[in-house]
Write a protein that holds these residues in place. Structure first.
Motif, PDB file in Angstrom:
ATOM      1  N   LEU A  90      46.746 -13.808  -0.377  1.00 55.35           N
ATOM      2  CA  LEU A  90      45.285 -14.649  -0.752  1.00 55.35           C
ATOM      3  C   LEU A  90      45.434 -15.556   1.139  1.00 55.35           C
ATOM      4  O   LEU A  90      46.041 -15.986   1.567  1.00 55.35           O
ATOM      5  N   ILE A  91      43.631 -15.239   1.846  1.00 58.87           N
ATOM      6  CA  ILE A  91      43.980 -15.598   2.818  1.00 58.87           C
ATOM      7  C   ILE A  91      42.597 -16.990   2.688  1.00 58.87           C
ATOM      8  O   ILE A  91      41.609 -16.220   2.023  1.00 58.87           O
ATOM      9  N   THR A  92      42.959 -18.164   3.151  1.00 62.50           N
ATOM     10  CA  THR A  92      41.733 -19.034   3.426  1.00 62.50           C
ATOM     11  C   THR A  92      41.000 -18.992   4.624  1.00 62.50           C
ATOM     12  O   THR A  92      41.174 -18.449   5.602  1.00 62.50           O
ATOM     13  N   LYS A  93      39.509 -19.550   4.284  1.00 67.03           N
ATOM     14  CA  LYS A  93      38.502 -19.783   5.357  1.00 67.03           C
ATOM     15  C   LYS A  93      39.170 -20.403   6.628  1.00 67.03           C
ATOM     16  O   LYS A  93      38.603 -20.203   7.585  1.00 67.03           O
ATOM     17  N   LYS A  94      40.118 -21.769   5.749  1.00 57.96           N
ATOM     18  CA  LYS A  94      39.808 -22.209   6.943  1.00 57.96           C
ATOM     19  C   LYS A  94      40.873 -21.631   7.822  1.00 57.96           C
ATOM     20  O   LYS A  94      40.867 -21.398   9.537  1.00 57.96           O
ATOM     21  N   PHE A  95      41.966 -21.476   7.492  1.00 62.54           N
ATOM     22  CA  PHE A  95      43.519 -20.031   8.512  1.00 62.54           C
ATOM     23  C   PHE A  95      42.581 -18.899   8.813  1.00 62.54           C
ATOM     24  O   PHE A  95      42.548 -18.571   9.908  1.00 62.54           O
ATOM     25  N   ALA A  96      41.426 -18.735   8.483  1.00 59.34           N
ATOM     26  CA  ALA A  96      40.734 -16.883   8.991  1.00 59.34           C
ATOM     27  C   ALA A  96      39.745 -17.755  10.000  1.00 59.34           C
ATOM     28  O   ALA A  96      40.013 -16.960  10.933  1.00 59.34           O
ATOM     29  N   ILE A  97      39.243 -18.526  10.268  1.00 58.99           N
ATOM     30  CA  ILE A  97      38.387 -19.015  10.860  1.00 58.99           C
ATOM     31  C   ILE A  97      39.427 -19.461  12.350  1.00 58.99           C
ATOM     32  O   ILE A  97      38.972 -18.702  13.515  1.00 58.99           O
ATOM     33  N   LYS A  98      40.701 -19.983  11.698  1.00 56.82           N
ATOM     34  CA  LYS A  98      41.527 -20.425  13.565  1.00 56.82           C
ATOM     35  C   LYS A  98      42.114 -19.524  14.151  1.00 56.82           C
ATOM     36  O   LYS A  98      41.915 -19.244  14.889  1.00 56.82           O
ATOM     37  N   ARG A  99      42.152 -18.252  13.199  1.00 55.69           N
ATOM     38  CA  ARG A  99      43.096 -16.864  13.543  1.00 55.69           C
ATOM     39  C   ARG A  99      41.657 -15.916  14.183  1.00 55.69           C
ATOM     40  O   ARG A  99      42.463 -16.195  15.627  1.00 55.69           O
ATOM     41  N   TYR A 100      40.634 -16.098  14.137  1.00 57.71           N
ATOM     42  CA  TYR A 100      39.705 -15.608  15.089  1.00 57.71           C
ATOM     43  C   TYR A 100      39.114 -16.147  15.685  1.00 57.71           C
ATOM     44  O   TYR A 100      39.461 -15.429  17.445  1.00 57.71           O
ATOM     45  N   GLN A 101      39.513 -17.206  15.897  1.00 55.76           N
ATOM     46  CA  GLN A 101      39.125 -18.083  17.078  1.00 55.76           C
ATOM     47  C   GLN A 101      39.759 -17.884  17.698  1.00 55.76           C
ATOM     48  O   GLN A 101      39.588 -18.021  19.547  1.00 55.76           O
ATOM     49  N   GLU A 102      41.054 -17.912  17.862  1.00 54.06           N
ATOM     50  CA  GLU A 102      42.799 -17.780  18.402  1.00 54.06           C
ATOM     51  C   GLU A 102      42.527 -16.559  18.801  1.00 54.06           C
ATOM     52  O   GLU A 102      42.404 -16.262  20.424  1.00 54.06           O
ATOM     53  N   LYS A 103      42.175 -15.228  18.099  1.00 54.09           N
ATOM     54  CA  LYS A 103      42.148 -14.184  19.087  1.00 54.09           C
ATOM     55  C   LYS A 103      40.435 -14.079  20.013  1.00 54.09           C
ATOM     56  O   LYS A 103      41.031 -13.456  21.141  1.00 54.09           O
ATOM     57  N   PHE A 104      39.767 -14.376  19.625  1.00 53.29           N
ATOM     58  CA  PHE A 104      38.554 -14.631  20.925  1.00 53.29           C
ATOM     59  C   PHE A 104      38.858 -15.498  21.965  1.00 53.29           C
ATOM     60  O   PHE A 104      38.326 -15.240  23.406  1.00 53.29           O
ATOM     61  N   SER A 105      39.775 -16.522  21.917  1.00 52.69           N
ATOM     62  CA  SER A 105      39.954 -16.944  22.590  1.00 52.69           C
ATOM     63  C   SER A 105      41.352 -16.753  24.138  1.00 52.69           C
ATOM     64  O   SER A 105      40.736 -17.216  25.361  1.00 52.69           O
ATOM     65  N   GLY A 106      41.594 -15.693  23.701  1.00 50.34           N
ATOM     66  CA  GLY A 106      42.685 -14.999  24.430  1.00 50.34           C
ATOM     67  C   GLY A 106      41.869 -13.566  24.925  1.00 50.34           C
ATOM     68  O   GLY A 106      42.072 -13.847  26.274  1.00 50.34           O
ATOM     69  N   LEU A 107      40.573 -13.731  24.620  1.00 45.14           N
ATOM     70  CA  LEU A 107      40.059 -12.437  25.554  1.00 45.14           C
ATOM     71  C   LEU A 107      38.497 -13.814  26.286  1.00 45.14           C
ATOM     72  O   LEU A 107      37.930 -12.216  26.905  1.00 45.14           O
ATOM     73  N   SER A 108      38.353 -14.567  25.942  1.00 44.18           N
ATOM     74  CA  SER A 108      37.349 -15.201  26.608  1.00 44.18           C
ATOM     75  C   SER A 108      37.560 -16.504  27.129  1.00 44.18           C
ATOM     76  O   SER A 108      37.595 -16.764  26.706  1.00 44.18           O
ATOM     77  N   ILE A 109      38.107 -16.949  28.698  1.00 43.91           N
ATOM     78  CA  ILE A 109      38.004 -18.468  28.866  1.00 43.91           C
ATOM     79  C   ILE A 109      36.647 -19.100  28.291  1.00 43.91           C
ATOM     80  O   ILE A 109      37.082 -20.071  28.610  1.00 43.91           O
ATOM     81  N   GLU A 110      35.285 -18.035  28.643  1.00 42.55           N
ATOM     82  CA  GLU A 110      34.227 -19.097  28.775  1.00 42.55           C
ATOM     83  C   GLU A 110      34.451 -19.070  27.178  1.00 42.55           C
ATOM     84  O   GLU A 110      34.042 -20.811  26.286  1.00 42.55           O
ATOM     85  N   TYR A 111      34.705 -18.928  26.431  1.00 43.68           N
ATOM     86  CA  TYR A 111      34.587 -19.080  24.675  1.00 43.68           C
ATOM     87  C   TYR A 111      35.632 -19.789  24.301  1.00 43.68           C
ATOM     88  O   TYR A 111      34.997 -20.769  23.530  1.00 43.68           O
ATOM     89  N   LYS A 112      36.573 -19.782  24.955  1.00 42.61           N
ATOM     90  CA  LYS A 112      37.866 -20.904  24.709  1.00 42.61           C
ATOM     91  C   LYS A 112      37.057 -22.422  24.819  1.00 42.61           C
ATOM     92  O   LYS A 112      36.505 -22.957  24.545  1.00 42.61           O
ATOM     93  N   SER A 113      35.947 -22.367  26.323  1.00 42.20           N
ATOM     94  CA  SER A 113      36.015 -23.798  26.441  1.00 42.20           C
ATOM     95  C   SER A 113      35.167 -24.661  25.809  1.00 42.20           C
ATOM     96  O   SER A 113      34.704 -25.317  25.523  1.00 42.20           O
ATOM     97  N   CYS A 114      33.791 -23.431  25.725  1.00 40.06           N
ATOM     98  CA  CYS A 114      32.769 -24.162  24.297  1.00 40.06           C
ATOM     99  C   CYS A 114      33.662 -24.211  23.522  1.00 40.06           C
ATOM    100  O   CYS A 114      32.741 -25.595  22.908  1.00 40.06           O
ATOM    101  N   LEU A 115      34.756 -23.737  22.642  1.00 35.06           N
ATOM    102  CA  LEU A 115      35.032 -23.593  21.443  1.00 35.06           C
ATOM    103  C   LEU A 115      35.655 -24.939  21.221  1.00 35.06           C
ATOM    104  O   LEU A 115      34.943 -26.173  20.430  1.00 35.06           O
ATOM    105  N   ASN A 116      35.991 -25.353  22.439  1.00 34.99           N
ATOM    106  CA  ASN A 116      37.102 -26.203  22.146  1.00 34.99           C
ATOM    107  C   ASN A 116      35.903 -27.519  22.534  1.00 34.99           C
ATOM    108  O   ASN A 116      35.508 -29.106  22.255  1.00 34.99           O
ATOM    109  N   SER A 117      34.703 -27.388  23.508  1.00 35.16           N
ATOM    110  CA  SER A 117      33.610 -28.855  23.656  1.00 35.16           C
ATOM    111  C   SER A 117      32.823 -28.504  22.548  1.00 35.16           C
ATOM    112  O   SER A 117      32.326 -30.033  22.219  1.00 35.16           O
ATOM    113  N   GLN A 118      33.226 -27.529  21.302  1.00 34.09           N
ATOM    114  CA  GLN A 118      32.395 -28.597  20.262  1.00 34.09           C
ATOM    115  C   GLN A 118      33.391 -28.741  18.848  1.00 34.09           C
ATOM    116  O   GLN A 118      33.329 -28.701  18.191  1.00 34.09           O
ATOM    117  N   LYS A 119      34.580 -29.258  19.745  1.00 34.41           N
ATOM    118  CA  LYS A 119      35.394 -29.053  18.756  1.00 34.41           C
ATOM    119  C   LYS A 119      35.867 -28.251  17.400  1.00 34.41           C
ATOM    120  O   LYS A 119      36.169 -28.342  16.345  1.00 34.41           O
TER     121      LYS A 119
END
Length: 176
Positions: A90-119
């Protein structure tokens, strides 16, 4: 006359076979070729958000992103004797969102920064993978299943304010 006698013997023989003690399905053990034994008392191994558990989870269907059921043989190959009775992943939506956001944050500083500003709320992000927008019910699962090794490029384009807030555009190109 002989046909009638054969028919009567057949009917009585069949009736006596059905007259034996009833056997409950719950007491039955099923064996399929060389597969492990499966019974109604079987307890599958649960893998919940990549963690092993012998306890059956309690989730609302709306909280689940993905479910995979492994038959005993396949589960045993992956997880050993704890999975003799199969496995449910089982993969929960909350876990899946956290995982793909971590993946993409590692690939783009701009993505990570904007995501952090959006909590970490990416509701106003539009993801486009190989030219196709990823939206609706499948969005979380599709983004979670993207393998980092296959992402050739991730572009983050800062959006302009709109009625719905600022829409951020994330363009992902993969190696097919």
């Amino acid at each position: 006359m002989m046909k009638k006698l054969v028919l009567i013997l057949f009917v009585f023989g069949s009736a006596s076979a059905f007259g034996q003690a009833e056997k409950k399905i719950s007491d039955t053990i099923f064996m399929i070729h060389d597969a492990p034994i499966i019974s109604s008392k079987s307890r599958p191994l649960y893998i919940i958000d990549e963690r092993l558990s012998k306890v059956q989870p309690q989730f609302k269907p709306a909280d689940i992103c993905d479910v995979k059921v492994l038959k005993p043989f396949d589960a045993f190959k992956l997880y050993g004797k704890d999975a003799n009775d199969g496995a449910i992943i089982l993969i929960t939506k909350k876990f899946a969102i956290k995982r793909y956001q971590e993946k993409f944050s590692g690939l783009s500083i701009e993505y990570k920064s904007c995501l952090n500003s959006q909590k970490n709320n990416d509701d106003n992000f539009l993801y486009v993978v190989n030219g196709a927008p990823i939206q609706g019910e499948s969005k979380i699962k599709e983004l979670y299943n993207l393998e980092v090794e296959k992402i050739k490029e991730l572009k983050f384009l800062k959006g302009e304010p709109s009625i719905n807030g600022v829409i951020q555009l994330i363009i992902i190109v993969t190696n097919n």
